[in-house]
Design a protein around this motif. Structure first.
Motif, PDB file in Angstrom:
ATOM      1  N   ALA A   1       0.974  -1.100  -0.037  1.00  0.00           N
ATOM      2  CA  ALA A   1      -0.120   0.006   0.074  1.00  0.00           C
ATOM      3  C   ALA A   1       0.796   1.222   0.097  1.00  0.00           C
ATOM      4  CB  ALA A   1      -1.021  -0.099   1.238  1.00  0.00           C
ATOM      5  N   SER A   2       0.573   2.084  -0.965  1.00  0.00           N
ATOM      6  CA  SER A   2       1.528   3.211  -0.836  1.00  0.00           C
ATOM      7  C   SER A   2       0.836   4.508  -1.334  1.00  0.00           C
ATOM      8  CB  SER A   2       2.277   2.988  -2.181  1.00  0.00           C
ATOM      9  OG  SER A   2       3.313   4.286  -2.327  1.00  0.00           O
ATOM     10  N   ASP A   3       1.186   5.775  -0.665  1.00  0.00           N
ATOM     11  CA  ASP A   3       0.563   6.957  -0.870  1.00  0.00           C
ATOM     12  C   ASP A   3       1.149   7.628  -2.054  1.00  0.00           C
ATOM     13  OD1 ASP A   3      -0.935   7.158   1.426  1.00  0.00           O
ATOM     14  OD2 ASP A   3       0.962   7.705   2.544  1.00  0.00           O
ATOM     15  N   LEU A   4       2.377   7.046  -2.877  1.00  0.00           N
ATOM     16  CA  LEU A   4       2.953   7.546  -4.039  1.00  0.00           C
ATOM     17  C   LEU A   4       2.893   6.388  -4.983  1.00  0.00           C
ATOM     18  CD1 LEU A   4       6.287   8.545  -2.492  1.00  0.00           C
ATOM     19  CD2 LEU A   4       4.451  10.225  -3.304  1.00  0.00           C
TER      20      LEU A   4
ATOM     21  N   VAL B   1      16.105  -9.144   1.600  1.00  0.00           N
ATOM     22  CA  VAL B   1      15.684  -7.689   1.345  1.00  0.00           C
ATOM     23  C   VAL B   1      14.785  -7.552   0.234  1.00  0.00           C
ATOM     24  CG1 VAL B   1      16.358  -5.606   1.308  1.00  0.00           C
ATOM     25  CG2 VAL B   1      17.721  -6.914   2.451  1.00  0.00           C
ATOM     26  N   VAL B   2      13.654  -7.063   0.326  1.00  0.00           N
ATOM     27  CA  VAL B   2      12.707  -6.826  -0.640  1.00  0.00           C
ATOM     28  C   VAL B   2      12.733  -5.262  -1.059  1.00  0.00           C
ATOM     29  CG1 VAL B   2      10.396  -6.687  -1.639  1.00  0.00           C
ATOM     30  CG2 VAL B   2      11.345  -8.531   0.055  1.00  0.00           C
ATOM     31  N   LEU B   3      12.857  -4.849  -2.353  1.00  0.00           N
ATOM     32  CA  LEU B   3      13.057  -3.435  -2.828  1.00  0.00           C
ATOM     33  C   LEU B   3      11.463  -3.035  -3.517  1.00  0.00           C
ATOM     34  CD1 LEU B   3      16.379  -3.437  -4.478  1.00  0.00           C
ATOM     35  CD2 LEU B   3      16.021  -2.769  -2.261  1.00  0.00           C
ATOM     36  N   VAL B   4      11.269  -1.756  -3.105  1.00  0.00           N
ATOM     37  CA  VAL B   4      10.122  -1.053  -3.667  1.00  0.00           C
ATOM     38  C   VAL B   4      10.445   0.302  -4.294  1.00  0.00           C
ATOM     39  CG1 VAL B   4       7.788  -0.189  -3.255  1.00  0.00           C
ATOM     40  CG2 VAL B   4       8.485  -2.155  -1.971  1.00  0.00           C
ATOM     41  N   ALA B   5      10.026   0.426  -5.488  1.00  0.00           N
ATOM     42  CA  ALA B   5      10.184   1.536  -6.205  1.00  0.00           C
ATOM     43  C   ALA B   5       8.936   2.579  -6.384  1.00  0.00           C
ATOM     44  CB  ALA B   5      10.917   1.320  -7.721  1.00  0.00           C
TER      45      ALA B   5
ATOM     46  N   VAL C   1       4.875   4.090   2.609  1.00  0.00           N
ATOM     47  CA  VAL C   1       4.736   3.039   1.667  1.00  0.00           C
ATOM     48  C   VAL C   1       4.873   1.851   2.393  1.00  0.00           C
ATOM     49  CG1 VAL C   1       6.090   1.964  -0.131  1.00  0.00           C
ATOM     50  CG2 VAL C   1       6.080   4.294  -0.201  1.00  0.00           C
ATOM     51  N   CYS C   2       3.951   1.042   2.436  1.00  0.00           N
ATOM     52  CA  CYS C   2       3.995  -0.290   3.342  1.00  0.00           C
ATOM     53  C   CYS C   2       3.878  -1.473   2.650  1.00  0.00           C
ATOM     54  CB  CYS C   2       2.664  -0.159   4.155  1.00  0.00           C
ATOM     55  SG  CYS C   2       2.394   1.152   5.362  1.00  0.00           S
ATOM     56  N   LEU C   3       4.506  -2.493   3.266  1.00  0.00           N
ATOM     57  CA  LEU C   3       4.829  -3.779   2.466  1.00  0.00           C
ATOM     58  C   LEU C   3       4.815  -4.866   3.644  1.00  0.00           C
ATOM     59  CD1 LEU C   3       5.494  -5.172  -0.223  1.00  0.00           C
ATOM     60  CD2 LEU C   3       7.817  -5.115   0.644  1.00  0.00           C
ATOM     61  N   GLY C   4       3.988  -6.109   3.412  1.00  0.00           N
ATOM     62  CA  GLY C   4       4.108  -7.102   4.144  1.00  0.00           C
ATOM     63  C   GLY C   4       3.402  -8.300   3.746  1.00  0.00           C
TER      64      GLY C   4
ATOM     65  N   LEU D   1       5.744  -3.720   7.185  1.00  0.00           N
ATOM     66  CA  LEU D   1       6.514  -2.537   7.537  1.00  0.00           C
ATOM     67  C   LEU D   1       6.359  -1.497   6.776  1.00  0.00           C
ATOM     68  CD1 LEU D   1       9.928  -4.914   7.680  1.00  0.00           C
ATOM     69  CD2 LEU D   1       8.412  -4.250   9.454  1.00  0.00           C
ATOM     70  N   CYS D   2       6.416  -0.390   7.372  1.00  0.00           N
ATOM     71  CA  CYS D   2       6.302   0.913   6.556  1.00  0.00           C
ATOM     72  C   CYS D   2       7.452   1.693   6.532  1.00  0.00           C
ATOM     73  CB  CYS D   2       4.871   1.754   7.139  1.00  0.00           C
ATOM     74  SG  CYS D   2       3.522   0.887   6.898  1.00  0.00           S
ATOM     75  N   ARG D   3       7.661   2.352   5.369  1.00  0.00           N
ATOM     76  CA  ARG D   3       8.965   3.454   5.082  1.00  0.00           C
ATOM     77  C   ARG D   3       7.975   4.725   4.649  1.00  0.00           C
ATOM     78  NH1 ARG D   3      14.091   1.434   4.136  1.00  0.00           N
ATOM     79  NH2 ARG D   3      14.644   3.780   4.499  1.00  0.00           N
ATOM     80  N   GLU D   4       8.751   5.717   5.326  1.00  0.00           N
ATOM     81  CA  GLU D   4       8.318   7.021   5.089  1.00  0.00           C
ATOM     82  C   GLU D   4       9.309   7.832   4.062  1.00  0.00           C
ATOM     83  OE1 GLU D   4       7.788   9.982   8.115  1.00  0.00           O
ATOM     84  OE2 GLU D   4       5.714   9.204   8.524  1.00  0.00           O
ATOM     85  N   VAL D   5       8.577   8.455   3.174  1.00  0.00           N
ATOM     86  CA  VAL D   5       9.332   9.523   2.046  1.00  0.00           C
ATOM     87  C   VAL D   5       8.879  10.709   2.149  1.00  0.00           C
ATOM     88  CG1 VAL D   5       9.689   9.877  -0.333  1.00  0.00           C
ATOM     89  CG2 VAL D   5       9.219   7.492   0.408  1.00  0.00           C
ATOM     90  N   THR D   6       9.742  11.472   2.412  1.00  0.00           N
ATOM     91  CA  THR D   6       9.506  13.105   2.560  1.00  0.00           C
ATOM     92  C   THR D   6       9.748  13.633   1.423  1.00  0.00           C
ATOM     93  OG1 THR D   6      10.257  12.726   4.762  1.00  0.00           O
ATOM     94  CG2 THR D   6      10.160  15.133   3.902  1.00  0.00           C
TER      95      THR D   6
END
Length: 236
Positions: free
Chosen positions: A38-41, A54-58, A72-75, A82-87
Motif C-alpha cells: 500500500a503506497s501514498d506514492l 531484502v525486498v525493494l520497492v520503487a 509506503v507499506c509492505l508485508g 513494515l512501512c517506510r516514509e518518503v519526505t
C-alpha cells in the motif's frame, strides 16, 4: 492510502526525495511468501513475493506532488506490515521566456511554475533601466503557465527584474520604436592631456563602446599654448 494490514511498524529514518525523482525503498526481514503493498506514492516496482531477503520497492514522486511525508507499506498478505516514509521536498522553481528585443510599446513574456509550491511573481524595472512600465504581480499554481504583457514607456535598454519565492533574475531587452531603425550605438571616451616645460605635451586617450558602425575620431593640438581638441562621430 488504502490500509491492507492490521498492524503497521514504521521503519526509520525517512527517505528524502525531490519532485520528479524515483525513490528505492529497502524492506528487510519480511518472511517468505506472497506480499501486499500500500503506497501514498505511485508504484514503479511492486514485488509480489518475498524470498526471506531484502525486498525493494520503487516509487515515483510526480513533478508537481505537494511537499510532505508519505508512507509506503509492505508485508505478507493478512500479516503485519513494515512501512517506510518518503519526505517529498518543497521545490520553488520558475521558468521565464523573455525575448531579447521588443518593438513598440509592449512586451509579452511567458512564465511557468515548474515547482510544487504556489508562486507569487513580481515584474518590475530594475535599477538603471532606460525603459519603464508599471510593476506587475501575478500568481501561478504548481504546473501552471501564464503570460504577462507589459506596457512600456520609452526606448532603449530595459532591465527587467523577475522575482518570486524561487529567487530573482534579471533580463536585458532592447526596446525600439514601431517601424523605426535600431537605436544608435553610443561611443564614450576619456581624454587626458598635460603640458610641462621641458617635457612637452602628454596625452592619454581611452575609448569604450560597441563600434559596429563606422566611427570617426579627430585629434588636434591648437593655439599658441598647446591645447587639445577631440571630435568623435558615428556613421548613420
Amino acid at each position: 492510502m488504502k490500509r491492507l494490514f492490521p498492524v503497521l511498524f514504521l521503519l526509520s529514518p525517512a527517505l528524502g526525495a525531490k519532485p520528479g525523482e524515483v525513490a528505492i525503498l529497502p524492506f528487510p526481514g519480511l518472511p517468505p511468501g506472497a506480499l501486499g503493498v500500500a503506497s501514498d506514492l505511485p508504484l514503479l516496482l511492486a514485488p509480489q513475493a518475498s524470498d526471506g531477503g531484502v525486498v525493494l520497492v520503487a516509487v515515483e514522486v510526480p513533478p508537481r506532488f505537494p511537499p510532505g511525508s508519505y508512507r509506503v507499506c509492505l508485508g505478507p498478505v493478512g500479516g503485519e506490515a513494515l512501512c517506510r516514509e518518503v519526505t517529498v521536498e518543497a521545490l520553488a522553481k520558475l521558468r521565464a521566456k523573455v525575448p531579447g528585443e521588443a518593438v513598440g510599446g509592449s512586451l509579452r513574456l511567458a512564465l511557468k511554475n515548474e515547482g510544487n509550491l504556489p508562486l507569487r511573481v513580481w515584474l518590475s524595472p530594475a535599477e538603471g533601466s532606460e525603459v519603464f512600465f508599471p510593476p506587475l504581480a501575478l500568481s501561478l499554481l504548481p504546473g501552471e503557465e501564464g503570460e504577462a504583457e507589459l506596457s512600456l514607456s520609452g526606448f532603449g535598454l530595459l532591465r527587467l527584474r523577475v522575482a518570486s519565492e524561487a529567487g530573482e533574475a534579471f533580463y536585458l531587452v532592447r526596446v525600439r520604436p514601431e517601424g523605426g531603425k535600431p537605436l544608435p550605438y553610443t561611443l564614450s571616451g576619456l581624454l587626458e592631456g598635460g603640458y610641462a616645460l621641458g617635457t612637452g605635451t602628454s596625452l592619454r586617450l581611452a575609448l569604450e563602446g560597441a563600434l559596429s558602425r563606422e566611427a570617426r575620431l579627430a585629434l588636434a593640438l591648437e593655439g599658441p599654448h598647446p591645447s587639445l581638441r577631440l571630435g568623435v562621430g558615428t556613421g548613420g
